[in-house]
Design a protein around this motif. Structure first.
Motif, short mmCIF file in Angstrom:
data_model
loop_
_atom_site.label_atom_id
_atom_site.label_comp_id
_atom_site.label_asym_id
_atom_site.label_seq_id
_atom_site.Cartn_x
_atom_site.Cartn_y
_atom_site.Cartn_z
N ASP A 119 0.82 -1.21 0.00
CA ASP A 119 0.00 0.00 0.00
C ASP A 119 0.85 1.26 0.00
O ASP A 119 0.47 2.27 -0.59
N GLN A 120 2.00 1.23 0.65
CA GLN A 120 2.87 2.40 0.64
C GLN A 120 3.42 2.66 -0.76
O GLN A 120 3.49 3.81 -1.22
N ILE A 171 0.55 4.04 -2.88
CA ILE A 171 0.29 5.45 -2.61
C ILE A 171 1.35 6.33 -3.27
O ILE A 171 1.04 7.39 -3.83
N LEU A 189 -6.21 7.72 -2.50
CA LEU A 189 -5.42 8.00 -1.30
C LEU A 189 -6.23 7.85 -0.04
O LEU A 189 -5.69 7.97 1.07
N ARG A 239 -7.09 5.26 1.08
CA ARG A 239 -6.54 4.09 1.74
C ARG A 239 -5.43 4.44 2.72
O ARG A 239 -4.99 3.61 3.50
N ILE A 240 -4.96 5.69 2.68
CA ILE A 240 -3.86 6.09 3.55
C ILE A 240 -4.26 5.96 5.02
O ILE A 240 -3.42 5.78 5.90
#
Length: 296
Positions: free
Chosen positions: A35-36, A39, A129, A131-132
Motif C-alpha cells: 500500500d505504501q 500510494i 489516497l 486508503r492512507i
C-alpha cells in the motif's frame, strides 16, 4: 443479518489468499509495503499529469510525461486485474466504491486515445489516497470519521429542515430583489435573482450582480447579516449530536484492523471478531505481524 453460508469451494486459499491479504489488508509487512508503494505511485502519477499541464514543462518533457503516464496506467491495470482475480465476488468489488474509483483511475488514459485531453481526468486517482487511513495505522482518525458520519446521519432531518428554510428565504428574497431592482440592474429573472440571494446569504458574493437602488442595498445588507447567522446553525446541529454521542459512548473504543470480509469486502473488524459486522459471514483467521496494528 444472519451469517451467510460458507462455501468451501469458493473460499480463498493458496496464492489467492496470500495475494488477497497483501492487496486488501495492511496488517502484514508485505501488505503495508504494497500500500505504501501504491500510494507513492498514485502521488507520482497525479504529479505527472499536473506537471504536463504546465506549458513550460509540457513543451520540453511531454514525451517523458506520456511514457510515465502509460507506465503508471499499466501498473494500475495489473493491480486492478489482480484485485478482481483474488476476491470471491469480483462483481461486488467492481461495483463497490473503491472498485469504481480504481476503474475510473484507469479509463482516462485509454479514453485519451479516442478523446484527446481526457487524460487530465487522471487526477481522480487522488481519491485512491483514502486508503492512507489504514496504511499508516491512522485508526484513531477512522474512528473519528465514523463518529462524524454518525453525527451527520443522526442530524440529517434537522439539516433538511434548515436547508428547506434557507431555500424558502432565498426564493422570497430573490423575488423581492427582482421586483425592486429589475432587469436594468442585472436582475433579469427570478432564477437569476435567487442565484444572487444564494451567493449573498452564503457570504460568497461573486459581485457579478449587485444592487443599485437604496432599497435593494438595504435588503442586500439584511441578507448578508442573515447569512452570518445561518452559518452557525448547521455547525451547532452537528456539534450537539457529536457531543451527545461522545457522552453516551465509552471513552475508549477498541482499535479496528484492516481485516476484511471475503464476502462483502468490509474492513475494520476487531482482532477477536469471528463474523463480519456487516453481512455476518464467517471471518478467516486474522493475518498480521506480531506487535502490529490491533495486536494486544
Amino acid at each position: 443479518m444472519s451469517a451467510l453460508p460458507d462455501n468451501p469451494a469458493n473460499a480463498l486459499h493458496g496464492w489467492r489468499l496470500r495475494v488477497y491479504t497483501i492487496i486488501f489488508e495492511a496488517d502484514t509487512r508485505a501488505g503495508r509495503w504494497f500500500d505504501q508503494v501504491l500510494i507513492a505511485c498514485i502521488l507520482l502519477s497525479v504529479a505527472v499529469v499536473m506537471a504536463d499541464s504546465v506549458p513550460a514543462l509540457g513543451a520540453h518533457y511531454h514525451r517523458a510525461f506520456q511514457v510515465a503516464e502509460w507506465i503508471f496506467t499499466v501498473l494500475f491495470t495489473l493491480e486492478y486485474l489482480a484485485r478482481l482475480a483474488t476476491v470471491q465476488r469480483p462483481l461486488r468489488y467492481a461495483t463497490s466504491f473503491f472498485g469504481i474509483v480504481d476503474l475510473l483511475a484507469l479509463l482516462p488514459t485509454y479514453l485519451a486515445l479516442l478523446l484527446p485531453g481526457a487524460h487530465a481526468l487522471i487526477d481522480v486517482r487522488v481519491l485512491r489516497l483514502l486508503r492512507i487511513f489504514r496504511v499508516f495505522k491512522l485508526s484513531a482518525y477512522v474512528v473519528e470519521y465514523r463518529s462524524l458520519a454518525h453525527a451527520l446521519r443522526a442530524s440529517r432531518r434537522k439539516i433538511v429542515v434548515f436547508i428547506s428554510g434557507v431555500l424558502m428565504i432565498v426564493l422570497v428574497m430573490g423575488t423581492v430583489m427582482y421586483v425592486v431592482e429589475g432587469p436594468e440592474n442585472g436582475f433579469t429573472s427570478i432564477p437569476t435573482a435567487v442565484y444572487w440571494a444564494i451567493t449573498t446569504m452564503t457570504t460568497v458574493g461573486f459581485g457579478d450582480i449587485t444592487p443599485r437602488t437604496e432599497l435593494g442595498r438595504f435588503f442586500s445588507s439584511a441578507m448578508m447579516l442573515l447569512g452570518w447567522g445561518t452559518l452557525a446553525v448547521p455547525t451547532g446541529i452537528v456539534t450537539a449530536e457529536m457531543a451527545a454521542q461522545r457522552f453516551s459512548s465509552p471513552t475508549t473504543l477498541p482499535t479496528p484492523t484492516t481485516r476484511t470480509c471475503h464476502e462483502c469486502l468490509t474492513e475494520g473488524h476487531l482482532p477477536e471478531a469471528l463474523h463480519c459486522h456487516h453481512c455476518g459471514a464467517h471471518l478467516p483467521p486474522w493475518q498480521h505481524e506480531p506487535g502490529g496494528q490491533g495486536h494486544p
